[in-house]
Design an enzyme around this catalytic site. Structure first.
Site, PDB file in Angstrom:
ATOM      1  CE  LYS A   1      50.806  39.902  35.172  1.00 57.62           C
ATOM      2  NZ  LYS A   1      49.950  40.134  36.348  1.00 57.62           N
TER       3      LYS A   1
ATOM      4  NE  ARG B   1      46.733  34.551  36.255  1.00 53.04           N
ATOM      5  CZ  ARG B   1      46.639  35.512  35.379  1.00 53.04           C
ATOM      6  NH1 ARG B   1      47.294  35.449  34.264  1.00 53.04           N
ATOM      7  NH2 ARG B   1      45.926  36.570  35.609  1.00 53.04           N
TER       8      ARG B   1
ATOM      9  NE  ARG C   1      42.527  46.792  35.318  1.00 50.31           N
ATOM     10  CZ  ARG C   1      43.461  45.855  35.400  1.00 50.31           C
ATOM     11  NH1 ARG C   1      44.693  46.120  35.005  1.00 50.31           N
ATOM     12  NH2 ARG C   1      43.197  44.672  35.863  1.00 50.31           N
TER      13      ARG C   1
ATOM     14  NE  ARG D   1      40.230  42.736  32.867  1.00 46.23           N
ATOM     15  CZ  ARG D   1      41.464  42.410  33.206  1.00 46.23           C
ATOM     16  NH1 ARG D   1      42.463  43.166  32.844  1.00 46.23           N
ATOM     17  NH2 ARG D   1      41.691  41.335  33.902  1.00 46.23           N
TER      18      ARG D   1
ATOM     19  NE  ARG E   1      41.903  38.951  37.989  1.00 48.55           N
ATOM     20  CZ  ARG E   1      42.343  40.089  37.466  1.00 48.55           C
ATOM     21  NH1 ARG E   1      41.836  41.239  37.832  1.00 48.55           N
ATOM     22  NH2 ARG E   1      43.302  40.076  36.586  1.00 48.55           N
TER      23      ARG E   1
HETATM   24  P1  AMP Z   1      44.815  38.662  33.222  1.00 51.08           P
HETATM   25  O1  AMP Z   1      44.345  39.617  32.180  1.00 51.08           O
HETATM   26  O2  AMP Z   1      46.199  38.148  32.967  1.00 51.08           O
HETATM   27  O3  AMP Z   1      44.673  39.192  34.611  1.00 51.08           O
HETATM   28  O4  AMP Z   1      43.855  37.368  33.128  1.00 51.08           O
HETATM   29  C1  AMP Z   1      42.466  37.473  33.328  1.00 51.08           C
HETATM   30  C2  AMP Z   1      41.898  36.106  33.681  1.00 51.08           C
HETATM   31  O5  AMP Z   1      42.158  35.186  32.617  1.00 51.08           O
HETATM   32  C3  AMP Z   1      42.513  35.449  34.911  1.00 51.08           C
HETATM   33  O6  AMP Z   1      41.917  35.889  36.119  1.00 51.08           O
HETATM   34  C4  AMP Z   1      42.248  33.977  34.635  1.00 51.08           C
HETATM   35  O7  AMP Z   1      40.889  33.634  34.877  1.00 51.08           O
HETATM   36  C5  AMP Z   1      42.466  33.892  33.132  1.00 51.08           C
HETATM   37  N1  AMP Z   1      43.879  33.584  32.795  1.00 51.08           N
HETATM   38  C6  AMP Z   1      44.771  34.404  32.144  1.00 51.08           C
HETATM   39  N2  AMP Z   1      45.957  33.807  31.990  1.00 51.08           N
HETATM   40  C7  AMP Z   1      45.842  32.579  32.564  1.00 51.08           C
HETATM   41  C8  AMP Z   1      46.725  31.489  32.763  1.00 51.08           C
HETATM   42  N3  AMP Z   1      48.012  31.526  32.331  1.00 51.08           N
HETATM   43  N4  AMP Z   1      46.243  30.380  33.390  1.00 51.08           N
HETATM   44  C9  AMP Z   1      44.973  30.322  33.825  1.00 51.08           C
HETATM   45  N5  AMP Z   1      44.081  31.303  33.688  1.00 51.08           N
HETATM   46  C10 AMP Z   1      44.499  32.441  33.063  1.00 51.08           C
END
Ligand code: AMP
Length: 193
Positions: free
Chosen positions: A13, A88, A127, A135, A146
């Site tokens: 994404k 989400r 990654r 990360r 996740r």
């Molecule tokens: P991402 O980089 O989008 O994969 O987000 C990394 C982590 O941030 C996720 O696994 C969640 O713990 C948290 N996170 C990111 N966006 C959201 C969201 N919209 N709602 C809840 N948690 C989020």
């Protein structure tokens, strides 16, 4: 152009969002990036989010809605935006609808990247290796967590937008260029409709 990009963790994404940013001259609103910045800066939100993110769980909806409400109020979103990692949950999607209505804005498209779970887990693990584990949430156990969280809590968001006749689904398993072309096609169709 105002759009949402949906897809499981590791679907690419972020990469596709960056291309769309350049193509449409819009800003990328990645809630994952915002949270990682908050963690790095040691803000109260960051302190709250750190452990939740490390587990691969979701940060509470109220925290996320406040973050995005704040971000959508900033002037650089005027030409459009791409939401990457938000909403989400269905509750977040509903809150976003309310927020956009208040701001007098509407969404042009919601694009979902459809992918294969096992290949995604492999990509996430890769990654983690490539970035030297930068990360904390990029290890296999967290990747699986996740993904499970995605299936339980985020997959219904697709249904939410499908019910509104706004969802376009593209094959997310091709090369970066192939996926970009599929997204471009979906956007052309959605904005013509
Ligand atoms: P991402 O980089 O989008 O994969 O987000 C990394 C982590 O941030 C996720 O696994 C969640 O713990 C948290 N996170 C990111 N966006 C959201 C969201 N919209 N709602 C809840 N948690 C989020």
């Amino acid at each position: 152009m105002r759009l949402i990009l949906l897809g499981p963790p590791g679907a690419g994404k972020g990469t596709q969002a960056q291309r769309l940013v350049a193509r449409y001259d819009i800003v990328q609103l990645s809630t994952g990036d915002m949270l990682r910045a908050a963690v790095a800066a040691g803000t109260p939100v960051g302190k709250r989010a750190q452990e939740i993110m490390a587990r691969g769980d979701l940060v509470p909806d109220d925290v996320m809605v406040e973050i995005i409400a704040d971000r959508l109020g900033q002037p650089d979103v005027a030409n459009g935006f791409i939401l990457d990692g938000f909403p989400r949950t269905v509750a977040q999607a509903e809150a976003l609808d309310e927020l956009l209505e208040k701001l007098g804005l509407n969404l042009d498209a919601v694009v979902e990247m459809a992918v294969d779970e096992e290949e995604l887990i492999a990509r996430i693990v890769n990654r983690a290796k490539e970035t030297g584990g930068a990360r904390a949430d990029d290890n296999e156990a967290t990747a699986r967590r996740r993904f499970a969280v995605y299936t339980e809590q985020t997959a219904p968001v697709s249904g939410y937008y499908e019910g509104k006749g706004m969802l376009s689904t593209v094959d997310g398993m091709g090369t970066m260029d192939e996926v970009a072309a599929a997204i471009e096609g979906a956007l052309t169709e959605a904005t013509a409709a």
